[in-house]
Design an enzyme around this catalytic site. Structure first.
Site, PDB file in Angstrom:
ATOM      1  N   ARG A  72       0.910  -1.039  -0.123  1.00  0.00           N
ATOM      2  CA  ARG A  72      -0.055  -0.063  -0.001  1.00  0.00           C
ATOM      3  C   ARG A  72       1.007   1.191   0.028  1.00  0.00           C
ATOM      4  NH1 ARG A  72      -2.073  -3.590   3.779  1.00  0.00           N
ATOM      5  NH2 ARG A  72      -4.270  -4.158   3.398  1.00  0.00           N
ATOM      6  N   HIS A 109      -2.136   1.901  -5.898  1.00  0.00           N
ATOM      7  CA  HIS A 109      -2.997   0.711  -5.681  1.00  0.00           C
ATOM      8  C   HIS A 109      -3.180  -0.218  -7.018  1.00  0.00           C
ATOM      9  CE1 HIS A 109      -5.197  -0.905  -2.481  1.00  0.00           C
ATOM     10  NE2 HIS A 109      -6.309  -1.351  -3.306  1.00  0.00           N
ATOM     11  N   TYR A 169      -9.985 -10.036  -6.395  1.00  0.00           N
ATOM     12  CA  TYR A 169      -9.166 -10.442  -7.372  1.00  0.00           C
ATOM     13  C   TYR A 169      -9.742 -11.764  -8.249  1.00  0.00           C
ATOM     14  CZ  TYR A 169      -6.262  -7.213  -5.004  1.00  0.00           C
ATOM     15  OH  TYR A 169      -5.861  -5.973  -4.201  1.00  0.00           O
TER      16      TYR A 169
END
Length: 156
Positions: free
Chosen positions: A11, A111, A146
């Site tokens: 991150r 991101h 995902y």
């Protein structure tokens, strides 16, 4: 820097918080001390990221270092800890240098690199549970986006 963000699935806040002491090149591990919700994790460093980190640490970081007492890994031109906005600006500058008009037109950010590594790991056969640990997600549900991305791509 971007290789580390991508290769370690970081991150923005995790990358800028990294210190030299968080890097263990001998064991190819990166210690994320300041993850989301104060969670810590150890992330494997890919061979490419290891090469880039080694080159940066030994060949370039010292040229930026103006405050020897700082343990910050990524430094600005002023020798201070690099901030997240600077990372985003560097990513955008690289994007605009691309020969691909498609890539230049895409909306990308740090991101995006995190999503990309997760998707690539999933396509390579890594189990969702392991991707979740790699990314530092609290629950498997956080990682399931995902699987939706992969299902969507397969339907195109």
């Amino acid at each position: 820097m971007l290789s580390v963000y991508y290769g370690c699935g970081l991150r923005r806040s995790e990358g800028v918080a990294l210190n030299l002491s968080d890097i263990n090149l001998d064991k190819n591990l990166l210690h994320v001390r300041k993850g989301k919700n104060y969670k810590e994790r150890h992330v494997p460093i890919s061979p490419a990221s290891r090469r880039h980190l080694t080159q940066y640490i030994y060949d370039h970081r010292n040229t930026l270092l103006r405050y020897p007492q700082t343990d910050a890994l990524f430094l600005s031109k002023r020798g201070t800890r690099l901030q997240g906005q600077s990372m985003i600006l560097r990513l955008k500058a690289l994007q605009q240098q691309s020969d691909s008009t498609t890539l230049r037109a895409k909306e990308i950010g740090l991101h995006t690199l995190r999503h990309s590594i997760a998707t690539h790991l999933l396509h390579s056969g890594m189990k969702l549970e392991n991707i979740s640990l790699f990314l530092g997600h609290s629950s498997l549900e956080s990682t399931q986006i995902y699987t939706h991305l992969e299902a969507h791509e397969n339907n195109l």
